[in-house]
Design a protein around this motif. Structure first.
Motif, PDB file in Angstrom:
ATOM      1  N   SER A  44      -3.207 -11.521   0.284  1.00  0.00           N
ATOM      2  CA  SER A  44      -2.136 -10.601   0.686  1.00  0.00           C
ATOM      3  C   SER A  44      -1.283 -11.205   1.800  1.00  0.00           C
ATOM      4  CB  SER A  44      -2.720  -9.264   1.139  1.00  0.00           C
ATOM      5  OG  SER A  44      -3.333  -9.368   2.407  1.00  0.00           O
ATOM      6  N   GLN A  45      -1.928 -11.901   2.725  1.00  0.00           N
ATOM      7  CA  GLN A  45      -1.181 -12.538   3.802  1.00  0.00           C
ATOM      8  C   GLN A  45      -0.333 -13.699   3.270  1.00  0.00           C
ATOM      9  OE1 GLN A  45      -1.136 -11.121   6.967  1.00  0.00           O
ATOM     10  NE2 GLN A  45      -2.167  -9.608   5.692  1.00  0.00           N
ATOM     11  N   GLY A  46      -0.847 -14.393   2.242  1.00  0.00           N
ATOM     12  CA  GLY A  46      -0.069 -15.447   1.599  1.00  0.00           C
ATOM     13  C   GLY A  46       1.173 -14.896   0.920  1.00  0.00           C
ATOM     14  N   LEU A  47       1.030 -13.742   0.277  1.00  0.00           N
ATOM     15  CA  LEU A  47       2.197 -13.107  -0.339  1.00  0.00           C
ATOM     16  C   LEU A  47       3.240 -12.759   0.721  1.00  0.00           C
ATOM     17  CD1 LEU A  47       0.855 -10.652  -3.062  1.00  0.00           C
ATOM     18  CD2 LEU A  47       2.370 -12.585  -3.381  1.00  0.00           C
ATOM     19  N   LEU A  48       2.774 -12.227   1.839  1.00  0.00           N
ATOM     20  CA  LEU A  48       3.718 -11.889   2.908  1.00  0.00           C
ATOM     21  C   LEU A  48       4.372 -13.133   3.492  1.00  0.00           C
ATOM     22  CD1 LEU A  48       1.768  -9.051   4.724  1.00  0.00           C
ATOM     23  CD2 LEU A  48       3.763  -8.832   3.235  1.00  0.00           C
ATOM     24  N   LEU A  49       3.614 -14.225   3.579  1.00  0.00           N
ATOM     25  CA  LEU A  49       4.158 -15.476   4.095  1.00  0.00           C
ATOM     26  C   LEU A  49       5.268 -16.010   3.186  1.00  0.00           C
ATOM     27  CD1 LEU A  49       3.896 -17.806   6.186  1.00  0.00           C
ATOM     28  CD2 LEU A  49       2.301 -18.866   4.585  1.00  0.00           C
ATOM     29  N   PHE A  50       5.034 -15.930   1.880  1.00  0.00           N
ATOM     30  CA  PHE A  50       5.999 -16.457   0.920  1.00  0.00           C
ATOM     31  C   PHE A  50       6.988 -15.404   0.426  1.00  0.00           C
ATOM     32  CE2 PHE A  50       2.563 -19.603   0.546  1.00  0.00           C
ATOM     33  CZ  PHE A  50       3.299 -20.736   0.814  1.00  0.00           C
ATOM     34  N   GLN A  51       6.972 -14.226   1.032  1.00  0.00           N
ATOM     35  CA  GLN A  51       7.872 -13.150   0.612  1.00  0.00           C
ATOM     36  C   GLN A  51       9.340 -13.559   0.624  1.00  0.00           C
ATOM     37  OE1 GLN A  51       7.407  -9.553   2.832  1.00  0.00           O
ATOM     38  NE2 GLN A  51       8.668  -8.357   1.439  1.00  0.00           N
ATOM     39  N   PRO A  52       9.821 -14.297   1.632  1.00  0.00           N
ATOM     40  CA  PRO A  52      11.233 -14.699   1.590  1.00  0.00           C
ATOM     41  C   PRO A  52      11.575 -15.558   0.366  1.00  0.00           C
ATOM     42  CG  PRO A  52      10.374 -14.961   3.799  1.00  0.00           C
ATOM     43  CD  PRO A  52       9.205 -14.651   2.918  1.00  0.00           C
TER      44      PRO A  52
END
Length: 98
Positions: A44-52
């Motif tokens: 989930s944190q990886g998704l937020l990191l790559f969200q842009p």
């Protein structure tokens, strides 16, 4: 407010389970979710990191919703239960057609 977030989470789980079932990937999805359960928060944190970057392909709010879903292990359990229910419904509905 927490109720609307819970309802939104349940709708996301239901929509995701139906889509996975439609693609007939229920068993691999359940296996993947069970095996990677300890890493769900990191995912989930990886998704937020790559969200842009992902926002060029997907809606940014949708990426955030999936990240929130992965962050909560109870949501993973509800998704697995929904996938199993979809599989049972597909199995009972598919019998007798042949």
């Amino acid at each position: 407010m927490a109720d609307s977030g819970q309802v939104q989470s349940e709708q996301l789980i239901e929509r995701l389970a139906k889509q996975i079932s439609r693609w007939r990937l229920t068993a691999p999805a359940i296996l993947l979710l069970q095996v990677t359960r300890p890493l769900s928060f990191i995912a989930s944190q990886g998704l937020l990191l790559f969200q842009p970057l992902l926002s060029f392909v997907y809606d940014a709010s949708r990426v955030a919703d999936y990240a929130e879903l992965l962050a909560d292990r109870a949501s993973i359990d509800r998704l697995v239960a929904q996938l199993e229910a979809e599989e049972r419904a597909r199995g009972s509905g598919g019998r007798g057609r042949d």
